[in-house]
Design an enzyme around this catalytic site. Structure first.
Site, short mmCIF file in Angstrom:
data_model
loop_
_atom_site.label_atom_id
_atom_site.label_comp_id
_atom_site.label_asym_id
_atom_site.label_seq_id
_atom_site.Cartn_x
_atom_site.Cartn_y
_atom_site.Cartn_z
N GLU A 131 -28.93 -31.75 -30.07
CA GLU A 131 -28.76 -30.51 -29.34
C GLU A 131 -29.86 -29.57 -29.78
OE1 GLU A 131 -25.37 -30.70 -31.27
OE2 GLU A 131 -24.14 -31.53 -29.68
N TYR A 143 -39.45 -32.88 -28.34
CA TYR A 143 -38.51 -33.96 -28.07
C TYR A 143 -38.84 -34.67 -26.76
CZ TYR A 143 -35.90 -31.68 -31.79
OH TYR A 143 -35.52 -31.13 -32.99
#
Length: 191
Positions: A131, A143
């Site tokens: 998250e 990411y």
């Protein structure tokens, strides 16, 4: 100029805390040990002042057999960055990635992430979950550049300051998914 990751996984069975080369500035990536807990708390306060982990949480993560706890350490011994990831079977959850504000934008987070992903893949992890704050565009770009995709949003997940969390996933193809059975195993039965 972009910094190339210099991570090389240590040989199997290497002792905890074995350093790995890491650019820039001759820093190393190594597994964190209990002696690093105070430095981790300080780094967390610098990097994530609104979402601090406790000293006890860091100690528990470092001691946990199912946890990957990596740090980037300067030649002088200062903890510049850290990454924590928990694994269960073939799944891993990235729980904390932090780099000191004074050394951001030098590729340290990329190198920590690459090292952790490589180690986890070698250990058989096939699914990574994390998250990240919707507002943290730099982290999201990192990411996404490593193949993570957004799978959902957790509304109101972060409290200080209020923000939603993007849920990101990275699936790793393995021989089984590509149609070939792993060595030494018969092909899976089809119903």
């Amino acid at each position: 100029a972009a910094v190339r990751p210099l991570h090389r996984a240590p040989p199997r069975g290497a002792a905890r805390g074995t350093p790995r080369l890491c650019a820039p500035s001759r820093a190393t990536i190594r597994e964190l040990v209990l002696a690093d807990v105070d430095a981790a708390v300080e780094l967390d306060a610098d990097a994530h002042p609104a979402t601090l982990w406790t000293r006890e949480q860091y100690a528990a993560e470092i001691e946990c057999a199912n946890s990957c706890a990596l740090g980037v350490v300067s030649p002088a011994g200062a903890l510049l960055g850290m990454l924590f990831m928990s694994t269960v079977l073939d799944e891993a959850m990235l729980t904390n990635l932090a780099v000191a504000r004074s050394v951001r934008r030098r590729g340290l987070a990329s190198q920590l992430l690459d090292a952790a992903l490589a180690d986890a893949r070698e250990a058989g992890v096939r699914l990574f979950v994390l998250e990240v704050r919707q507002a943290n565009q730099a982290a999201r770009r990192l990411y996404l550049s490593r193949g993570f995709v957004q799978a959902g949003v957790r509304r109101g997940y972060y409290q200080r300051p209020p923000d939603d969390a993007a849920v990101l996933l990275l699936r790793c193809a393995d021989e089984e998914e590509a149609g070939a059975p792993p060595e030494g195993r018969p092909p899976p039965r089809r119903a």
